[in-house]
Design a protein around this motif. Structure first.
Motif, PDB file in Angstrom:
ATOM      1  N   LYS A   1      11.069   1.583   3.522  1.00 46.57           N
ATOM      2  CA  LYS A   1      10.332   2.298   4.333  1.00 46.57           C
ATOM      3  C   LYS A   1      10.961   3.284   5.395  1.00 46.57           C
ATOM      4  O   LYS A   1      11.888   2.935   5.934  1.00 46.57           O
ATOM      5  CB  LYS A   1       9.510   1.393   5.305  1.00 46.57           C
ATOM      6  CG  LYS A   1       8.342   0.596   4.634  1.00 46.57           C
ATOM      7  CD  LYS A   1       7.404  -0.228   5.592  1.00 46.57           C
ATOM      8  CE  LYS A   1       6.225  -0.726   4.719  1.00 46.57           C
ATOM      9  NZ  LYS A   1       5.325  -1.262   5.647  1.00 46.57           N
TER      10      LYS A   1
ATOM     11  N   GLU B   1      -1.614   5.382   3.312  1.00 43.43           N
ATOM     12  CA  GLU B   1      -2.691   5.644   2.272  1.00 43.43           C
ATOM     13  C   GLU B   1      -3.295   4.394   1.921  1.00 43.43           C
ATOM     14  O   GLU B   1      -2.735   3.259   1.733  1.00 43.43           O
ATOM     15  CB  GLU B   1      -1.897   6.520   0.966  1.00 43.43           C
ATOM     16  CG  GLU B   1      -1.330   7.727   1.267  1.00 43.43           C
ATOM     17  CD  GLU B   1      -2.297   8.778   1.397  1.00 43.43           C
ATOM     18  OE1 GLU B   1      -3.674   8.658   0.924  1.00 43.43           O
ATOM     19  OE2 GLU B   1      -1.978  10.003   2.010  1.00 43.43           O
TER      20      GLU B   1
ATOM     21  N   GLY C   1       3.403   8.208   2.981  1.00 39.52           N
ATOM     22  CA  GLY C   1       2.664   7.320   1.852  1.00 39.52           C
ATOM     23  C   GLY C   1       2.182   6.306   1.982  1.00 39.52           C
ATOM     24  O   GLY C   1       1.152   5.547   1.481  1.00 39.52           O
ATOM     25  N   PHE C   2       2.881   5.110   3.089  1.00 42.15           N
ATOM     26  CA  PHE C   2       2.507   3.908   3.399  1.00 42.15           C
ATOM     27  C   PHE C   2       1.143   3.788   4.146  1.00 42.15           C
ATOM     28  O   PHE C   2       0.433   2.627   4.393  1.00 42.15           O
ATOM     29  CB  PHE C   2       3.460   3.248   4.103  1.00 42.15           C
ATOM     30  CG  PHE C   2       4.882   3.071   3.349  1.00 42.15           C
ATOM     31  CD1 PHE C   2       4.966   1.877   2.207  1.00 42.15           C
ATOM     32  CD2 PHE C   2       5.954   3.876   3.489  1.00 42.15           C
ATOM     33  CE1 PHE C   2       6.061   1.863   1.610  1.00 42.15           C
ATOM     34  CE2 PHE C   2       7.186   3.841   2.801  1.00 42.15           C
ATOM     35  CZ  PHE C   2       7.179   2.809   2.087  1.00 42.15           C
TER      36      PHE C   2
ATOM     37  N   ILE D   1      11.228  -3.128  -0.307  1.00 43.05           N
ATOM     38  CA  ILE D   1      10.458  -1.676  -0.202  1.00 43.05           C
ATOM     39  C   ILE D   1      11.216  -1.042   0.919  1.00 43.05           C
ATOM     40  O   ILE D   1      11.856  -1.562   1.983  1.00 43.05           O
ATOM     41  CB  ILE D   1       8.991  -2.146   0.329  1.00 43.05           C
ATOM     42  CG1 ILE D   1       8.049  -2.937  -0.363  1.00 43.05           C
ATOM     43  CG2 ILE D   1       8.319  -0.944   1.000  1.00 43.05           C
ATOM     44  CD1 ILE D   1       6.689  -3.019  -0.087  1.00 43.05           C
TER      45      ILE D   1
ATOM     46  N   SER E   1       0.912  -1.305   0.028  1.00 38.95           N
ATOM     47  CA  SER E   1      -0.079   0.019  -0.061  1.00 38.95           C
ATOM     48  C   SER E   1       0.818   1.257   0.002  1.00 38.95           C
ATOM     49  O   SER E   1       1.722   1.372   1.001  1.00 38.95           O
ATOM     50  CB  SER E   1      -1.088  -0.147   1.329  1.00 38.95           C
ATOM     51  OG  SER E   1      -1.686  -0.922   1.127  1.00 38.95           O
ATOM     52  N   PHE E   2       0.546   2.023  -0.812  1.00 42.19           N
ATOM     53  CA  PHE E   2       1.381   3.331  -1.151  1.00 42.19           C
ATOM     54  C   PHE E   2       0.815   4.306  -2.132  1.00 42.19           C
ATOM     55  O   PHE E   2       0.073   3.984  -2.884  1.00 42.19           O
ATOM     56  CB  PHE E   2       2.811   3.100  -1.473  1.00 42.19           C
ATOM     57  CG  PHE E   2       3.576   4.422  -1.472  1.00 42.19           C
ATOM     58  CD1 PHE E   2       4.186   4.877  -0.491  1.00 42.19           C
ATOM     59  CD2 PHE E   2       3.949   5.034  -2.819  1.00 42.19           C
ATOM     60  CE1 PHE E   2       5.241   5.826  -0.375  1.00 42.19           C
ATOM     61  CE2 PHE E   2       4.806   6.136  -2.770  1.00 42.19           C
ATOM     62  CZ  PHE E   2       5.485   6.598  -1.504  1.00 42.19           C
ATOM     63  N   ARG E   3       0.647   5.625  -1.636  1.00 40.05           N
ATOM     64  CA  ARG E   3       0.397   6.750  -2.522  1.00 40.05           C
ATOM     65  C   ARG E   3       0.886   7.841  -2.206  1.00 40.05           C
ATOM     66  O   ARG E   3       1.200   8.225  -0.981  1.00 40.05           O
ATOM     67  CB  ARG E   3      -1.156   6.843  -2.460  1.00 40.05           C
ATOM     68  CG  ARG E   3      -1.616   7.955  -3.166  1.00 40.05           C
ATOM     69  CD  ARG E   3      -3.077   8.208  -3.252  1.00 40.05           C
ATOM     70  NE  ARG E   3      -3.549   9.354  -4.009  1.00 40.05           N
ATOM     71  CZ  ARG E   3      -4.187  10.375  -3.216  1.00 40.05           C
ATOM     72  NH1 ARG E   3      -4.517  10.306  -2.222  1.00 40.05           N
ATOM     73  NH2 ARG E   3      -4.755  11.472  -4.255  1.00 40.05           N
ATOM     74  N   CYS E   4       1.628   8.598  -3.088  1.00 41.75           N
ATOM     75  CA  CYS E   4       2.196   9.903  -2.900  1.00 41.75           C
ATOM     76  C   CYS E   4       1.294  11.201  -3.580  1.00 41.75           C
ATOM     77  O   CYS E   4       1.189  10.737  -4.697  1.00 41.75           O
ATOM     78  CB  CYS E   4       3.839   9.813  -3.613  1.00 41.75           C
ATOM     79  SG  CYS E   4       4.664  11.362  -3.619  1.00 41.75           S
TER      80      CYS E   4
ATOM     81  N   TRP F   1       2.774  -1.313 -10.056  1.00 39.45           N
ATOM     82  CA  TRP F   1       3.617  -0.119  -9.920  1.00 39.45           C
ATOM     83  C   TRP F   1       4.760  -0.006 -11.061  1.00 39.45           C
ATOM     84  O   TRP F   1       4.711   1.282 -11.304  1.00 39.45           O
ATOM     85  CB  TRP F   1       4.315  -0.184  -8.357  1.00 39.45           C
ATOM     86  CG  TRP F   1       5.060   1.024  -8.075  1.00 39.45           C
ATOM     87  CD1 TRP F   1       6.438   1.312  -8.297  1.00 39.45           C
ATOM     88  CD2 TRP F   1       4.535   2.355  -7.358  1.00 39.45           C
ATOM     89  NE1 TRP F   1       6.918   2.420  -7.868  1.00 39.45           N
ATOM     90  CE2 TRP F   1       5.735   3.107  -7.375  1.00 39.45           C
ATOM     91  CE3 TRP F   1       3.245   2.594  -7.177  1.00 39.45           C
ATOM     92  CZ2 TRP F   1       5.470   4.358  -6.834  1.00 39.45           C
ATOM     93  CZ3 TRP F   1       3.107   3.902  -6.578  1.00 39.45           C
ATOM     94  CH2 TRP F   1       4.257   4.770  -6.491  1.00 39.45           C
TER      95      TRP F   1
ATOM     96  N   PRO G   1       8.423   4.034  -3.600  1.00 36.82           N
ATOM     97  CA  PRO G   1       9.235   3.225  -2.530  1.00 36.82           C
ATOM     98  C   PRO G   1      10.088   1.736  -2.498  1.00 36.82           C
ATOM     99  O   PRO G   1      10.318   1.102  -1.716  1.00 36.82           O
ATOM    100  CB  PRO G   1       8.245   3.139  -1.203  1.00 36.82           C
ATOM    101  CG  PRO G   1       7.133   2.835  -1.865  1.00 36.82           C
ATOM    102  CD  PRO G   1       7.115   3.426  -3.393  1.00 36.82           C
TER     103      PRO G   1
ATOM    104  N   CYS H   1       8.092   9.185   5.679  1.00 29.94           N
ATOM    105  CA  CYS H   1       7.292   9.008   4.588  1.00 29.94           C
ATOM    106  C   CYS H   1       5.973   8.540   5.079  1.00 29.94           C
ATOM    107  O   CYS H   1       5.786   7.538   5.710  1.00 29.94           O
ATOM    108  CB  CYS H   1       7.899   8.031   3.465  1.00 29.94           C
ATOM    109  SG  CYS H   1       6.827   7.737   2.247  1.00 29.94           S
TER     110      CYS H   1
END
Length: 269
Positions: free
Chosen positions: A138, A147, A144-145, A136, A25-28, A156, A117, A142
């Motif tokens: 981390k 999100e 973003g994780f 990954i 899970s991630f979003r920037c 990705w 990431p 950050c």
């Protein structure tokens, strides 16, 4: 052991290994509290393909790009030169291409920025049972994780336009991870300069090809000459074949018969 080698050692030993089908899970996005925080005080190693994309985005030559936007730190343990993106001189040491709105060269940003990431690691060369794997990165800074947006690694890579970067990177690794270096081989200064020019200063390499006796000495089909004159990816691929020939003696280039005879005559006289 260099700092880069130590980092690789840690990744190979300690980081969980992800395949293309594994999810994270991630979003920037601009609304994130940490937006652009990852773009400062960081070592971004540039690949040859990164430099093509970035210098073309800026509409400058590769030589201008290298001079203005990169550094090449020297370490006596390094067998090959490494190009690192220069950070600003202010206290945040931010990437010079980052603004409050985000990356100003986003469509042509480097491989490392596209991947984040994620990272991609190659196992030790003597460990044939292992294959290249994703991991990954981390960082506490950050968010973003947190999100609620899930991706597979494959999704990705496709979304970030990484495939072409990986393909060109694989060709480059065939040079940098060549068995010649694994056996402890080192390059003479003139061969080191050739490696640097072909890998990073592609505009200069093009001049080297077309404004020297190169095509009088080597068999190159007219169709290929036209390709490398107008297509920088083809030019880079040609350059990698040239490096395999001139650095390692592989039969990736054909010396013209008359040139071979002239060389033979010189060595026998």
């Amino acid at each position: 052991m260099t700092e880069i080698d130590a980092c690789k050692e840690t990744i190979l030993k300690e980081y969980p290994r992800y395949t293309l089908e594994d999810a994270f899970s991630f979003r920037c996005h601009k609304g994130a509290a940490c937006f652009t925080e990852c773009c400062g005080d960081v070592n971004i190693v540039l690949t040859p393909y990164d430099i093509i994309r970035m210098k073309n985005k800026l509409n400058i030559t590769s030589e201008e790009f290298l001079s203005k936007y990169t550094v090449s730190p020297f370490n006596k343990e390094q067998r090959l030169p490494v190009i690192i993106l220069k950070m600003s001189d202010d206290e945040n040491k931010r990437c010079c291409f980052v603004s409050d709105e985000g990356c100003t060269i986003y469509e042509d940003r480097p491989w490392a920025c596209r991947m984040y990431p994620l990272g991609l690691a190659s196992p030790k060369d003597d460990d044939q049972a292992n294959e290249e794997f994703y991991f990954i990165v981390k960082e506490d800074t950050c968010f973003g994780f947190n999100e609620d947006m899930e991706w597979t690694i494959r999704e990705w890579v496709k979304d970030q336009g990484i495939d072409i970067y990986n393909k060109m990177g694989a060709l480059f690794k065939e040079i940098t991870l060549h068995e010649y270096f694994q056996r402890g081989g080192n390059l003479l200064p003139e061969k080191m300069e050739m490696f640097y020019m072909v890998s990073y200063n592609l505009d200069k390499f093009k001049i080297f090809l077309f404004e020297s006796s190169f095509f009088r000495r080597f068999e190159v089909e007219d169709e290929m000459m036209e390709k490398i004159k107008s297509d920088e990816i083809e030019l880079m691929k040609f350059g990698f074949n040239w490096l395999r020939f001139c650095l390692f003696g592989e039969k990736t280039m054909i010396v013209k018969e008359e040139e071979a005879e002239a060389i033979k005559g010189k060595t026998s006289s």
